[in-house]
Design an enzyme around this catalytic site. Structure first.
Site, PDB file in Angstrom:
ATOM      1  N   LYS A  51      38.026  50.326 -23.139  1.00 25.36           N
ATOM      2  CA  LYS A  51      36.775  49.666 -23.892  1.00 25.36           C
ATOM      3  C   LYS A  51      36.864  49.288 -25.190  1.00 25.36           C
ATOM      4  O   LYS A  51      36.497  48.040 -25.491  1.00 25.36           O
ATOM      5  CB  LYS A  51      35.840  51.116 -23.673  1.00 25.36           C
ATOM      6  CG  LYS A  51      34.656  50.608 -24.632  1.00 25.36           C
ATOM      7  CD  LYS A  51      33.590  52.148 -24.404  1.00 25.36           C
ATOM      8  CE  LYS A  51      33.808  52.790 -25.328  1.00 25.36           C
ATOM      9  NZ  LYS A  51      33.352  52.813 -27.033  1.00 25.36           N
ATOM     10  N   LYS A  90      43.334  60.700 -16.329  1.00 27.57           N
ATOM     11  CA  LYS A  90      44.897  61.160 -16.589  1.00 27.57           C
ATOM     12  C   LYS A  90      44.729  62.896 -16.184  1.00 27.57           C
ATOM     13  O   LYS A  90      43.708  63.381 -15.883  1.00 27.57           O
ATOM     14  CB  LYS A  90      45.028  61.328 -18.028  1.00 27.57           C
ATOM     15  CG  LYS A  90      44.184  61.919 -18.918  1.00 27.57           C
ATOM     16  CD  LYS A  90      44.738  61.753 -20.506  1.00 27.57           C
ATOM     17  CE  LYS A  90      43.573  62.571 -21.367  1.00 27.57           C
ATOM     18  NZ  LYS A  90      44.179  62.362 -22.847  1.00 27.57           N
ATOM     19  N   PHE A 120      39.473  60.731 -33.404  1.00 28.31           N
ATOM     20  CA  PHE A 120      40.532  60.332 -32.765  1.00 28.31           C
ATOM     21  C   PHE A 120      41.148  61.418 -31.531  1.00 28.31           C
ATOM     22  O   PHE A 120      42.188  61.563 -31.548  1.00 28.31           O
ATOM     23  CB  PHE A 120      41.801  60.072 -33.959  1.00 28.31           C
ATOM     24  CG  PHE A 120      41.530  59.222 -34.753  1.00 28.31           C
ATOM     25  CD1 PHE A 120      41.822  57.653 -34.340  1.00 28.31           C
ATOM     26  CD2 PHE A 120      40.884  59.360 -36.011  1.00 28.31           C
ATOM     27  CE1 PHE A 120      41.453  56.794 -35.355  1.00 28.31           C
ATOM     28  CE2 PHE A 120      40.929  58.521 -36.995  1.00 28.31           C
ATOM     29  CZ  PHE A 120      41.203  57.023 -36.807  1.00 28.31           C
ATOM     30  N   ARG A 136      35.583  58.584 -15.358  1.00 29.13           N
ATOM     31  CA  ARG A 136      34.871  57.270 -16.000  1.00 29.13           C
ATOM     32  C   ARG A 136      36.074  56.515 -16.426  1.00 29.13           C
ATOM     33  O   ARG A 136      36.773  56.854 -17.069  1.00 29.13           O
ATOM     34  CB  ARG A 136      34.071  57.686 -17.249  1.00 29.13           C
ATOM     35  CG  ARG A 136      32.792  58.542 -17.115  1.00 29.13           C
ATOM     36  CD  ARG A 136      32.394  59.072 -18.442  1.00 29.13           C
ATOM     37  NE  ARG A 136      33.344  59.756 -19.229  1.00 29.13           N
ATOM     38  CZ  ARG A 136      33.294  60.196 -20.734  1.00 29.13           C
ATOM     39  NH1 ARG A 136      32.185  59.488 -21.299  1.00 29.13           N
ATOM     40  NH2 ARG A 136      34.006  60.894 -21.417  1.00 29.13           N
ATOM     41  N   CYS A 182      38.004  55.212 -23.366  1.00 23.80           N
ATOM     42  CA  CYS A 182      38.274  54.868 -24.537  1.00 23.80           C
ATOM     43  C   CYS A 182      39.040  53.682 -24.724  1.00 23.80           C
ATOM     44  O   CYS A 182      38.962  52.305 -25.317  1.00 23.80           O
ATOM     45  CB  CYS A 182      38.845  55.803 -25.583  1.00 23.80           C
ATOM     46  SG  CYS A 182      37.414  57.089 -25.809  1.00 23.80           S
ATOM     47  N   LEU A 218      55.060  55.941 -24.599  1.00 20.46           N
ATOM     48  CA  LEU A 218      55.988  54.981 -23.864  1.00 20.46           C
ATOM     49  C   LEU A 218      56.459  55.190 -22.574  1.00 20.46           C
ATOM     50  O   LEU A 218      57.363  55.060 -21.739  1.00 20.46           O
ATOM     51  CB  LEU A 218      57.310  54.976 -24.765  1.00 20.46           C
ATOM     52  CG  LEU A 218      57.248  54.161 -26.139  1.00 20.46           C
ATOM     53  CD1 LEU A 218      58.724  54.157 -26.876  1.00 20.46           C
ATOM     54  CD2 LEU A 218      56.745  52.689 -25.868  1.00 20.46           C
ATOM     55  N   ASP A 256      20.858  66.925 -27.668  1.00 21.46           N
ATOM     56  CA  ASP A 256      20.918  66.063 -26.540  1.00 21.46           C
ATOM     57  C   ASP A 256      19.860  66.021 -25.702  1.00 21.46           C
ATOM     58  O   ASP A 256      19.036  66.754 -25.396  1.00 21.46           O
ATOM     59  CB  ASP A 256      22.196  66.677 -25.664  1.00 21.46           C
ATOM     60  CG  ASP A 256      22.779  65.669 -24.920  1.00 21.46           C
ATOM     61  OD1 ASP A 256      23.939  65.464 -24.925  1.00 21.46           O
ATOM     62  OD2 ASP A 256      22.400  65.044 -23.917  1.00 21.46           O
TER      63      ASP A 256
HETATM   64  C1  UDX Z   1      42.567  58.031 -26.439  1.00 24.77           C
HETATM   65  C2  UDX Z   1      43.362  58.017 -27.733  1.00 24.77           C
HETATM   66  O1  UDX Z   1      44.491  58.499 -27.582  1.00 24.77           O
HETATM   67  C3  UDX Z   1      42.246  58.918 -28.860  1.00 24.77           C
HETATM   68  O2  UDX Z   1      43.060  58.897 -29.994  1.00 24.77           O
HETATM   69  C4  UDX Z   1      40.905  58.204 -28.836  1.00 24.77           C
HETATM   70  O3  UDX Z   1      40.179  58.939 -29.800  1.00 24.77           O
HETATM   71  C5  UDX Z   1      40.355  58.299 -27.385  1.00 24.77           C
HETATM   72  O4  UDX Z   1      41.100  57.430 -26.566  1.00 24.77           O
HETATM   73  P1  UDX Z   1      42.137  59.431 -24.397  1.00 24.77           P
HETATM   74  O5  UDX Z   1      41.129  58.549 -23.782  1.00 24.77           O
HETATM   75  O6  UDX Z   1      41.846  61.004 -24.268  1.00 24.77           O
HETATM   76  O7  UDX Z   1      42.430  59.287 -25.989  1.00 24.77           O
HETATM   77  O8  UDX Z   1      43.398  59.253 -23.432  1.00 24.77           O
HETATM   78  P2  UDX Z   1      45.029  59.211 -24.045  1.00 24.77           P
HETATM   79  O9  UDX Z   1      45.610  60.377 -23.780  1.00 24.77           O
HETATM   80  O10 UDX Z   1      45.071  58.316 -24.996  1.00 24.77           O
HETATM   81  O11 UDX Z   1      45.524  58.331 -22.707  1.00 24.77           O
HETATM   82  C6  UDX Z   1      45.008  57.064 -22.034  1.00 24.77           C
HETATM   83  C7  UDX Z   1      45.422  56.496 -20.923  1.00 24.77           C
HETATM   84  O12 UDX Z   1      47.031  56.013 -21.139  1.00 24.77           O
HETATM   85  C8  UDX Z   1      45.558  57.336 -19.872  1.00 24.77           C
HETATM   86  O13 UDX Z   1      45.139  56.822 -18.607  1.00 24.77           O
HETATM   87  C9  UDX Z   1      47.140  57.742 -19.625  1.00 24.77           C
HETATM   88  O14 UDX Z   1      47.713  58.152 -18.551  1.00 24.77           O
HETATM   89  C10 UDX Z   1      47.827  56.549 -20.096  1.00 24.77           C
HETATM   90  N1  UDX Z   1      49.005  56.625 -20.787  1.00 24.77           N
HETATM   91  C11 UDX Z   1      49.248  57.270 -22.017  1.00 24.77           C
HETATM   92  C12 UDX Z   1      50.233  56.014 -20.342  1.00 24.77           C
HETATM   93  O15 UDX Z   1      50.106  55.284 -19.208  1.00 24.77           O
HETATM   94  N2  UDX Z   1      51.523  56.198 -20.892  1.00 24.77           N
HETATM   95  C13 UDX Z   1      51.674  56.780 -21.836  1.00 24.77           C
HETATM   96  O16 UDX Z   1      52.788  56.666 -22.509  1.00 24.77           O
HETATM   97  C14 UDX Z   1      50.540  57.578 -22.612  1.00 24.77           C
END
Ligand code: UDX
Length: 449
Positions: free
Chosen positions: A278, A335, A167, A342, A275, A265, A47
């Site tokens: 974006k 979350k 993932f 970010r 992620c 859901l 890094d």
């Molecule tokens: C996501 C993908 O799940 C992962 O596979 C990828 O590699 C990176 O992006 P992450 O960014 O860690 O992972 O968040 P994720 O758990 O997917 O949640 C994304 C957003 O969706 C959060 O703001 C969460 O609160 C929201 N969410 C998730 C909902 O609003 N409702 C849901 O039922 C699930």
């Protein structure tokens, strides 16, 4: 354990493979580097950020991820994991993972400049060839462009390019590494793809070996589909509110159909984080670049943006105006179980509230200031941070819940009601049963309930 892992994973590569991880102190890079070292591979995380490298060598991780600290500590101690801020230390690596960021440009396209720069940097002064594995989420055609770029620079004999999208979910990234749902490898040579897949895929996990383009598409389509599920349930939630339905029951009712499944859901204030949004924007930009519209995906994004405004409008409807109103905001992380702010939905919501003249007091169990989260306090004028959710409620006109932290579910409702000037809670995460709130004499507005 090591012997067992040797039998199951990677077998002949176990002892000799030397692995480099570029972006080794980013979220994906650090999990990748630490878990590969835990598997027994000699791994070097590279890094550019010298202070982050110094910090980790002293045991301070750049972010929190459950289970990661222990693995880093153990593998640094047994010498399998190293960190460096000098690219020359990757010269002896046979395999180099590229885990650098691909942030959104203003037009939604992903900025892949760090990927190109990193690949060139690690390949340029090598004597022996290596395999460069691109984990960063890159738009369609990028792996091919990187290979062409090396050709143009006369470096094609120094590296083979492989796409291996990640993932990992924040908060369960380490578990996702050990228990992946699938391993996707895009390469031009089946043999090299097999090697990468064997490196860290546990038995029984489906492996798809395919082209660069398919691998790139799988990654984007997966995230877009997850975003689609969230916007879908959020749209149905709008109608639930109009007809007195309960989105939680509707969600359970449809999720029990195995063709739909119950995941992603949960209705609420929408998806955010580094992620989903974006990658969705990048996918839409890729349609546009090819002269095509992405009607469904554009709507997914629109519904999501609408959801953020909706919670503010609910406050406004109840309080008349937000100018001069004091609002307590619970949750800044995108979350629960992460300190990552970010691209959190909380940021635009806070900005919107400020633009309407609201006075804000915010709380997050893991984030303690905008500065700590990497932002300038000056961009959020007058926002006050407090240590407890009760302080956030004290003397406020309303409370707004934006992140589903488990501790918010445990709030003492009578204490919250007595702290608020108006007993009003707008909950963007549906943490409570409306009957519970009614019993506590709190006006409660969730999403789709
Ligand atoms: C996501 C993908 O799940 C992962 O596979 C990828 O590699 C990176 O992006 P992450 O960014 O860690 O992972 O968040 P994720 O758990 O997917 O949640 C994304 C957003 O969706 C959060 O703001 C969460 O609160 C929201 N969410 C998730 C909902 O609003 N409702 C849901 O039922 C699930």
């Amino acid at each position: 354990m090591k012997q067992q892992l040797q039998l199951i994973w990677g077998v002949k590569y176990m002892e000799k493979a030397q692995i480099g991880v570029v972006g080794g102190l980013g979220h994906i890079g650090l999990i990748q580097a630490a878990c590969l070292a835990k598997l027994g591979y000699k791994t070097t995380g590279y890094d550019k950020n010298i202070s982050k490298v110094e910090d980790i060598l002293k045991g301070k991780l750049p972010f929190y991820e459950p289970g990661l600290h222990e693995i880093v500590e153990e593998t640094l101690k047994n010498g399998l994991l190293k960190f460096t801020s000098s690219v020359d230390d990757l010269k002896s690596c046979d395999l180099i993972f590229i885990c650098v960021g691909t942030p959104s440009l203003p037009n939604g396209e992903a900025d892949v400049s760090q990927v190109f720069a990193s690949v060139e940097e690690v390949v340029r002064n090598r004597k022996s060839p290596c395999t460069v594995v691109i984990k960063s989420t890159v738009p369609l055609g990028t792996n091919r462009k990187v290979a062409k770029y090396l050709e143009e620079k006369g470096l094609q004999d120094k590296a083979v390019i492989v796409s291996n999208p990640e993932f990992l979910q924040e908060g369960s990234g380490v578990r996702n590494f050990w228990e992946p749902s699938r391993i996707i490898v895009g390469a031009q040579s089946g043999e090299i793809a097999e090697t990468i897949a064997r490196l860290y895929s546990p038995p029984g996990v489906p492996v798809i070996i395919t082209t660069w383009e398919n691998a790139e598409l799988i990654k984007h389509a997966a995230n877009a589909f997850l975003a689609n599920k969230i916007s879908f349930i959020n749209e149905i939630a709008v109608l639930c509110e109009k007809v007195g339905g309960d989105i939680r029951v509707v969600s359970r009712g449809i999720g029990l159909d195995p063709r739909i499944n119950p995941y992603f859901l949960e209705a609420g204030v929408g998806f955010s984080g580094p992620c989903l949004e974006k990658d969705l924007k990048s996918l839409i930009a890729q349609f546009h670049k090819k002269g095509k519209q992405a009607k469904l995906l554009e709507s997914v994004l629109e519904v999501n943006e609408e959801k953020r405004k909706e919670v503010v409008h609910k406050l406004k409807e109840q309080l008349g105006t937000l100018a001069g109103k004091h609002i307590g905001v619970l949750g800044m992380a995108f979350k629960a179980e992460t300190d990552d702010v970010r691209d959190s939905h909380s940021l635009p919501i806070v900005r919107y509230l400020l633009s309407l003249g609201a006075m804000l007091t915010v709380h997050d169990p893991w984030v303690k200031s905008f500065r700590e989260a990497g932002f300038s306090e000056a961009d959020f004028p007058g926002v006050k941070w407090v240590q407890t959710p009760y302080e956030a409620a004290e003397g406020k006109d309303a409370l707004l819940i934006l992140t589903a932290w488990p501790e918010y579910r445990e709030l003492d409702l009578a204490r919250i009601r007595d702290s608020l000037v108006h007993p009003l809670i707008v909950d963007g995460r549906n943490l409570f049963d409306p009957r519970e709130m009614k019993a506590a004499n709190i006006m409660y507005l969730g999403v789709g309930i």
